[in-house]
Design a protein around this motif. Structure first.
Motif, mmCIF file in Angstrom:
data_model
loop_
_atom_site.group_PDB
_atom_site.id
_atom_site.type_symbol
_atom_site.label_atom_id
_atom_site.label_comp_id
_atom_site.label_asym_id
_atom_site.label_seq_id
_atom_site.Cartn_x
_atom_site.Cartn_y
_atom_site.Cartn_z
ATOM 1 N N CYS A 152 0.825 -1.211 0.000
ATOM 2 C CA CYS A 152 0.000 0.000 0.000
ATOM 3 C C CYS A 152 0.857 1.258 0.000
ATOM 4 C CB CYS A 152 -0.928 0.002 1.213
ATOM 5 S SG CYS A 152 -2.241 -1.232 1.152
ATOM 6 N N CYS A 153 1.953 1.233 0.736
ATOM 7 C CA CYS A 153 2.863 2.382 0.764
ATOM 8 C C CYS A 153 3.484 2.610 -0.609
ATOM 9 C CB CYS A 153 3.948 2.159 1.822
ATOM 10 S SG CYS A 153 5.038 3.572 2.091
ATOM 11 N N TYR A 154 3.801 1.525 -1.297
ATOM 12 C CA TYR A 154 4.354 1.661 -2.648
ATOM 13 C C TYR A 154 3.323 2.259 -3.605
ATOM 14 C CZ TYR A 154 5.610 0.377 -7.392
ATOM 15 O OH TYR A 154 5.862 0.424 -8.741
ATOM 16 N N VAL A 155 2.099 1.725 -3.566
ATOM 17 C CA VAL A 155 1.062 2.190 -4.495
ATOM 18 C C VAL A 155 0.686 3.648 -4.216
ATOM 19 C CG1 VAL A 155 -1.316 1.853 -5.261
ATOM 20 C CG2 VAL A 155 0.159 -0.125 -4.858
ATOM 21 N N SER A 156 0.486 3.997 -2.944
ATOM 22 C CA SER A 156 -0.028 5.321 -2.606
ATOM 23 C C SER A 156 1.032 6.410 -2.660
ATOM 24 C CB SER A 156 -0.655 5.293 -1.209
ATOM 25 O OG SER A 156 0.320 4.953 -0.235
ATOM 26 N N ASN A 157 2.279 6.080 -2.318
ATOM 27 C CA ASN A 157 3.320 7.102 -2.245
ATOM 28 C C ASN A 157 4.314 7.026 -3.401
ATOM 29 O OD1 ASN A 157 2.076 7.856 0.083
ATOM 30 N ND2 ASN A 157 3.753 7.315 1.451
ATOM 31 N N VAL A 158 4.923 5.858 -3.578
ATOM 32 C CA VAL A 158 5.987 5.742 -4.583
ATOM 33 C C VAL A 158 5.415 5.808 -5.993
ATOM 34 C CG1 VAL A 158 7.852 4.296 -5.459
ATOM 35 C CG2 VAL A 158 7.422 4.415 -2.997
ATOM 36 N N ARG A 159 4.440 4.935 -6.292
ATOM 37 C CA ARG A 159 3.887 4.911 -7.647
ATOM 38 C C ARG A 159 3.197 6.230 -7.993
ATOM 39 N NH1 ARG A 159 5.276 2.140 -12.073
ATOM 40 N NH2 ARG A 159 3.539 1.975 -13.551
ATOM 41 N N PHE A 160 2.420 6.763 -7.069
ATOM 42 C CA PHE A 160 1.748 8.039 -7.299
ATOM 43 C C PHE A 160 2.771 9.166 -7.434
ATOM 44 C CE2 PHE A 160 -0.397 11.909 -5.806
ATOM 45 C CZ PHE A 160 -1.478 11.939 -6.676
ATOM 46 N N GLY A 161 3.844 9.087 -6.647
ATOM 47 C CA GLY A 161 4.887 10.102 -6.742
ATOM 48 C C GLY A 161 5.599 10.083 -8.079
ATOM 49 N N ILE A 162 5.781 8.874 -8.646
ATOM 50 C CA ILE A 162 6.430 8.773 -9.956
ATOM 51 C C ILE A 162 5.556 9.392 -11.045
ATOM 52 C CG2 ILE A 162 7.211 7.142 -11.710
ATOM 53 C CD1 ILE A 162 8.133 5.316 -9.471
ATOM 54 N N TYR A 163 4.249 9.178 -10.957
ATOM 55 C CA TYR A 163 3.338 9.810 -11.918
ATOM 56 C C TYR A 163 3.348 11.324 -11.762
ATOM 57 C CZ TYR A 163 1.309 5.403 -13.522
ATOM 58 O OH TYR A 163 1.127 4.172 -14.083
ATOM 59 N N SER A 164 3.451 11.788 -10.522
ATOM 60 C CA SER A 164 3.543 13.229 -10.283
ATOM 61 C C SER A 164 4.831 13.794 -10.870
ATOM 62 C CB SER A 164 3.480 13.524 -8.778
ATOM 63 O OG SER A 164 2.238 13.101 -8.232
ATOM 64 N N ALA A 165 5.918 13.018 -10.765
ATOM 65 C CA ALA A 165 7.195 13.449 -11.332
ATOM 66 C C ALA A 165 7.106 13.558 -12.847
ATOM 67 C CB ALA A 165 8.296 12.466 -10.929
ATOM 68 N N GLN A 166 6.416 12.613 -13.468
ATOM 69 C CA GLN A 166 6.270 12.657 -14.916
ATOM 70 C C GLN A 166 5.430 13.860 -15.352
ATOM 71 O OE1 GLN A 166 3.726 9.732 -16.829
ATOM 72 N NE2 GLN A 166 5.289 9.362 -18.401
ATOM 73 N N ALA A 167 4.364 14.138 -14.597
ATOM 74 C CA ALA A 167 3.490 15.259 -14.953
ATOM 75 C C ALA A 167 4.054 16.599 -14.501
ATOM 76 C CB ALA A 167 2.110 15.049 -14.329
ATOM 77 N N GLY A 168 4.995 16.578 -13.561
ATOM 78 C CA GLY A 168 5.556 17.817 -13.047
ATOM 79 C C GLY A 168 4.619 18.561 -12.138
ATOM 80 N N GLN A 169 3.653 17.877 -11.563
ATOM 81 C CA GLN A 169 2.674 18.494 -10.674
ATOM 82 C C GLN A 169 2.810 17.883 -9.276
ATOM 83 O OE1 GLN A 169 -1.161 17.949 -12.485
ATOM 84 N NE2 GLN A 169 -0.664 19.179 -14.291
ATOM 85 N N TRP A 170 3.149 18.707 -8.310
ATOM 86 C CA TRP A 170 3.401 18.239 -6.948
ATOM 87 C C TRP A 170 2.422 18.815 -5.933
ATOM 88 C CZ3 TRP A 170 6.659 14.294 -6.600
ATOM 89 C CH2 TRP A 170 7.594 14.126 -7.611
ATOM 90 N N GLY A 171 1.389 19.461 -6.402
ATOM 91 C CA GLY A 171 0.398 20.000 -5.477
ATOM 92 C C GLY A 171 0.919 21.186 -4.702
ATOM 93 N N ASP A 172 0.842 21.125 -3.379
ATOM 94 C CA ASP A 172 1.210 22.249 -2.517
ATOM 95 C C ASP A 172 2.690 22.242 -2.128
ATOM 96 O OD1 ASP A 172 -1.438 23.039 -2.542
ATOM 97 O OD2 ASP A 172 -1.937 21.880 -0.732
ATOM 98 N N VAL A 173 3.455 21.287 -2.611
ATOM 99 C CA VAL A 173 4.877 21.219 -2.250
ATOM 100 C C VAL A 173 5.710 21.411 -3.510
ATOM 101 C CG1 VAL A 173 4.425 19.702 -0.296
ATOM 102 C CG2 VAL A 173 4.964 18.710 -2.527
ATOM 103 N N ASP A 174 6.999 21.711 -3.279
ATOM 104 C CA ASP A 174 7.887 21.864 -4.436
ATOM 105 C C ASP A 174 8.394 20.503 -4.895
ATOM 106 O OD1 ASP A 174 9.604 21.154 -2.433
ATOM 107 O OD2 ASP A 174 10.760 22.999 -2.438
ATOM 108 N N GLU A 175 9.129 20.506 -5.981
ATOM 109 C CA GLU A 175 9.595 19.261 -6.596
ATOM 110 C C GLU A 175 10.525 18.482 -5.673
ATOM 111 O OE1 GLU A 175 12.747 18.959 -9.888
ATOM 112 O OE2 GLU A 175 10.848 18.782 -10.987
ATOM 113 N N PHE A 176 11.454 19.191 -5.032
ATOM 114 C CA PHE A 176 12.415 18.498 -4.170
ATOM 115 C C PHE A 176 11.711 17.825 -2.998
ATOM 116 C CE2 PHE A 176 15.455 18.215 -0.701
ATOM 117 C CZ PHE A 176 16.533 17.624 -1.328
ATOM 118 N N THR A 177 10.724 18.508 -2.408
ATOM 119 C CA THR A 177 9.973 17.919 -1.290
ATOM 120 C C THR A 177 9.193 16.705 -1.746
ATOM 121 O OG1 THR A 177 9.770 20.105 -0.260
ATOM 122 C CG2 THR A 177 8.276 18.371 0.512
ATOM 123 N N GLY A 178 8.567 16.800 -2.924
ATOM 124 C CA GLY A 178 7.821 15.657 -3.452
ATOM 125 C C GLY A 178 8.714 14.453 -3.696
ATOM 126 N N LEU A 179 9.881 14.685 -4.268
ATOM 127 C CA LEU A 179 10.823 13.585 -4.496
ATOM 128 C C LEU A 179 11.336 13.026 -3.170
ATOM 129 C CD1 LEU A 179 12.841 15.070 -7.505
ATOM 130 C CD2 LEU A 179 11.236 13.149 -7.573
#
Length: 216
Positions: free
Chosen positions: A109-136
């Motif tokens: 669940c941690c992989y699906v909700s955080n890692v996998r979702f974070g990788i999609y966010s990295a591809q789209a360049g959209q991190w919501g309320d945080v900057d790129e470095f914080t999201g990564l």
């Protein structure tokens, strides 16, 4: 003879350990980027670290489809192993088995909700309320959490496997010793019976000879 249930549990243990070690290998390949993101202040330029990590994570979305499908297959392989183990667990270790299965679910669940979702966010360049470095950094921290969960599973399952092996070894030695004792007692009884029979046979022959001599 090993029962079917014992064989099922042993096979499930090996399947779970194999699955966890596979994912630990994947996380280890990400460790240079994980370490750099979480301790970037001690390493150097954050922007450079973030760019390297971003390229690495986005590359995972461009690999051939059979690679992530293989990973999902290993996830299913691990779930099958845990299902085999919690089907009819031993009373004294059932909570270890249930807890291990729960930890594995949490790691996935941690992989699906955080890692996998974070990788999609990295591809789209959209991190919501945080900057790129914080999201990564959140992706990297999630990988560290998953690593500790999987390491705990490997330690617990390896301990259960060794405990089962040691228990079977002690029981085998005990039963062999009991069998040797029974065989020794049986051999002693046969010898005593043979000796008694020989004495009775000798006495009978002596009485027969004496009777014959008297008749003569």
């Amino acid at each position: 003879m090993v029962s079917f249930l014992d064989a099922l549990v042993t096979g499930g243990t090996l399947m779970t350990i194999t699955s966890c070690c596979f994912f630990l290998g994947i996380l280890y390949s990400d460790w240079p980027y994980t370490h750099a993101l979480l301790w970037a202040s001690e390493i150097g330029n954050k922007e450079e670290v973030a760019k390297l990590a971003l390229d690495h994570y986005v590359h995972w979305l461009d690999v051939p489809k059979f690679i992530p499908f293989t990973m999902y297959g290993v996830v299913l392989f691990g779930f099958i192993g845990f299902c085999m183990k919690i089907f009819k667990p031993l009373e004294e270790i059932k909570y270890f088995e249930y807890g291990s299965c729960l930890v594995y679910v949490l790691a996935v669940c941690c992989y699906v909700s955080n890692v996998r979702f974070g990788i999609y966010s990295a591809q789209a360049g959209q991190w919501g309320d945080v900057d790129e470095f914080t999201g990564l950094s959140v992706v990297a921290a999630s990988e560290v959490i998953i690593t500790f969960l999987l390491l705990g599973l490997v330690i617990i399952q390896s301990g259960l496997f060794f405990a089962k092996y040691e228990d079977d070894r002690v029981k085998t030695e005990f039963y062999l010793q009991e069998l040797r004792t029974q065989l020794a007692q049986a051999e002693k009884k046969v010898k005593e019976t043979t000796t008694s029979s020989a004495k009775v046979s000798g006495a009978t022959k002596g009485e027969t000879s004496a009777t014959v001599n008297k008749k003569k």
